[in-house]
Design a protein around this motif. Structure first.
Motif, mmCIF file in Angstrom:
data_model
loop_
_atom_site.group_PDB
_atom_site.id
_atom_site.type_symbol
_atom_site.label_atom_id
_atom_site.label_comp_id
_atom_site.label_asym_id
_atom_site.label_seq_id
_atom_site.Cartn_x
_atom_site.Cartn_y
_atom_site.Cartn_z
ATOM 1 N N ALA A 128 0.834 -1.209 0.000
ATOM 2 C CA ALA A 128 0.000 0.000 0.000
ATOM 3 C C ALA A 128 0.863 1.251 0.000
ATOM 4 O O ALA A 128 0.559 2.234 -0.690
ATOM 5 N N ALA A 129 1.944 1.219 0.780
ATOM 6 C CA ALA A 129 2.851 2.365 0.832
ATOM 7 C C ALA A 129 3.501 2.595 -0.530
ATOM 8 O O ALA A 129 3.648 3.749 -0.980
ATOM 9 N N TRP A 130 3.878 1.511 -1.197
ATOM 10 C CA TRP A 130 4.510 1.636 -2.512
ATOM 11 C C TRP A 130 3.519 2.148 -3.561
ATOM 12 O O TRP A 130 3.852 3.020 -4.372
ATOM 13 N N LEU A 131 2.308 1.631 -3.550
ATOM 14 C CA LEU A 131 1.307 2.033 -4.533
ATOM 15 C C LEU A 131 0.953 3.507 -4.435
ATOM 16 O O LEU A 131 0.578 4.135 -5.434
ATOM 17 N N THR A 132 1.028 4.061 -3.224
ATOM 18 C CA THR A 132 0.634 5.460 -3.017
ATOM 19 C C THR A 132 1.829 6.399 -2.916
ATOM 20 O O THR A 132 1.654 7.589 -2.648
ATOM 21 N N ALA A 133 3.044 5.889 -3.131
ATOM 22 C CA ALA A 133 4.230 6.738 -3.108
ATOM 23 C C ALA A 133 4.188 7.725 -4.277
ATOM 24 O O ALA A 133 3.563 7.446 -5.308
ATOM 25 N N PRO A 134 4.827 8.877 -4.157
ATOM 26 C CA PRO A 134 4.776 9.897 -5.212
ATOM 27 C C PRO A 134 5.125 9.378 -6.596
ATOM 28 O O PRO A 134 4.475 9.739 -7.586
#
Length: 449
Positions: A346-352
């Motif tokens: 989830a953190a990777w998918l929403t990273a800039p």
């Protein structure tokens, strides 16, 4: 036009989210969005030997899969297999999500949440979700403050950031250059934006000038409801206060937005169309109105409905004040079997960096402000809209949106203000006071249920 039923209104609002992740994007770079081909009822299949299967539950053509982000992540992490299930409509998806959170079963490892539902999730379900603000690699400073705040639970509920924003809907004003020129108004986007800069009231005055020069039958806006949504979207406090109390009836920002929008109807500036109906769609094609409040995701919708004949006739300028309409989040249920790996995904998918790719391929505007400096966003232009620098225009709008108090029944309130109250003023000729009273009665009844 006939009034819209609450069920149809909910379906229309769901379409907003679907368009946010598919319609605008499909046409931004000339691509073609496709509906997901996954079966909503299908469960996750077993991964290969040594693999961990992560499931992602979304609504509509959410865009992550279509943009190739899952494939990219799996290529970088051979031990991970990602499977997505999609339910077409959020009105069907969200009740199921609440049920599954309540029972702690039937959940995907990652679940999408629409912006109109995030306040209820943070207020009532935060204890069942992973604090994504503490996940390695997640940088609060990389996100818009108001978007981060929407995904964060109240202090009384622990204050955890349980939702990471995927996209947003910063607004501009899309306008027909040819109709402006015919009415003796400037058509250059900078000059057009200057007509109403800083004041929604100036937008109304521009409409009056347009009507005086364009003549009868030349509507300035598509609908009074569209104006109202844009104006309320630029207010820090709308329907709830910071303590969670419903205050729409006494909040001057809400009543002021209602009365201002009603003036577009009473002054004869509205085409009296209901958004996301066939008549509204046709209005784009036949030049039925000169302007429309326009989130970033609506550009592709306009291109689709106005067709080739509308190319270079439409343009986009800054709105009078920064405003937002739309957006979604990703949450990770604690009950999932792979919560730690899911939180990392989830953190990777929403990273800039990934948000910039999603914008480039799907048109979903980033909620991570750090993405605005990346070439895919900062240099983005839309050829259909005269080469408008949409990355620049919508980045500026996004960064000016206030931190807005979002309540659990925002959608109920906004729907009734539009579909019960404003629609009566715009289409049935009721007075603004009559429309307001009808909306208040409908909202109070709905909130008592």
């Amino acid at each position: 036009m006939r009034a819209q039923s609450p069920a149809r209104a909910r379906a229309r609002r769901t379409l907003f989210s679907a368009v946010a992740t598919m319609g605008a994007a499909a046409l931004l770079l000339g691509g073609c969005a496709q509906d997901p081909d996954t079966d909503p009822k299908a469960g996750p299949s077993a991964g290969g030997k040594g693999q961990t299967t992560l499931t992602v539950g979304v609504f509509g053509a959410f865009g992550l899969q279509e943009a190739g982000l899952y494939d990219e992540y799996m290529a970088q992490n051979p031990g991970i297999r990602i499977e997505q299930t999609s339910i077409e409509r959020n009105e069907n998806y969200y009740p199921q999500l609440l049920t599954h959170l309540g029972t702690g079963s039937g959940l995907a490892d990652i679940q999408a949440v629409e912006v109109n539902n995030i306040a209820e999730i943070t207020a009532t379900q935060a204890d069942k979700l992973v604090d994504l603000g503490k996940v390695s690699g997640v940088d609060k400073a990389a996100y818009l403050p108001w978007k981060w705040a929407q995904g964060t639970a109240p202090a009384a509920k622990g204050g955890a950031t349980v939702g990471l924003g995927t996209d947003i809907g910063p607004q501009g004003i899309c306008y027909r250059k040819d109709l402006f020129e015919a009415a003796g108004l400037p058509s250059d986007r900078e000059a057009v934006g200057a007509l109403w800069a800083g004041d929604w009231g100036k937008y109304l005055e521009t409409g009056k000038t347009y009507k005086a020069k364009a003549g009868d039958g030349k509507a300035f806006v598509d609908s009074a409801s569209g104006v109202m949504a844009a104006v309320t979207g630029s207010s820090a406090q709308r329907f709830y206060d910071e303590q969670g109390k419903v205050v729409y009836k006494t909040n001057p920002a809400v009543r002021g937005a209602f009365d201002l929008a009603a003036s577009f109807a009473t002054e004869g500036l509205s085409a009296k169309l209901q958004q996301f109906t066939p008549g509204w769609d046709q209005g784009f094609a036949n030049g039925a109105f000169a302007t429309v409040s326009c989130p970033a995701w609506m550009l592709g919708y306009i291109q689709d409905k106005a067709g080739p004949a509308g190319k270079d006739k439409w343009d986009v300028a800054q709105a009078p004040k920064p405003s937002n309409w739309g957006g979604s989040f990703l949450v990770v249920p604690k009950a999932g079997k792979n919560a730690e790996a899911a939180a990392k995904l989830a953190a990777w998918l929403t990273a800039p960096e990934q948000q910039a790719k999603l914008f480039e391929k799907r048109g979903s505007f980033p909620s991570a402000s750090a993405a605005y400096k990346l070439p895919a966003v900062s240099g983005a232009k839309h050829e259909y809209f005269g080469g408008a620098p949409i990355g620049e225009i919508f980045s500026k709008a996004a960064q000016g949106v206030p931190v807005t108090v979002v309540g659990p029944k925002d959608l109920v309130i906004s729907q009734n203000l539009a579909d019960i109250g404003m629609l009566q003023v715009d289409q049935k000729g009721r007075s603004p006071q009559e429309g307001w009273e009808a909306a208040v009665k409908a909202i109070d009844n709905a909130l008592d249920q």
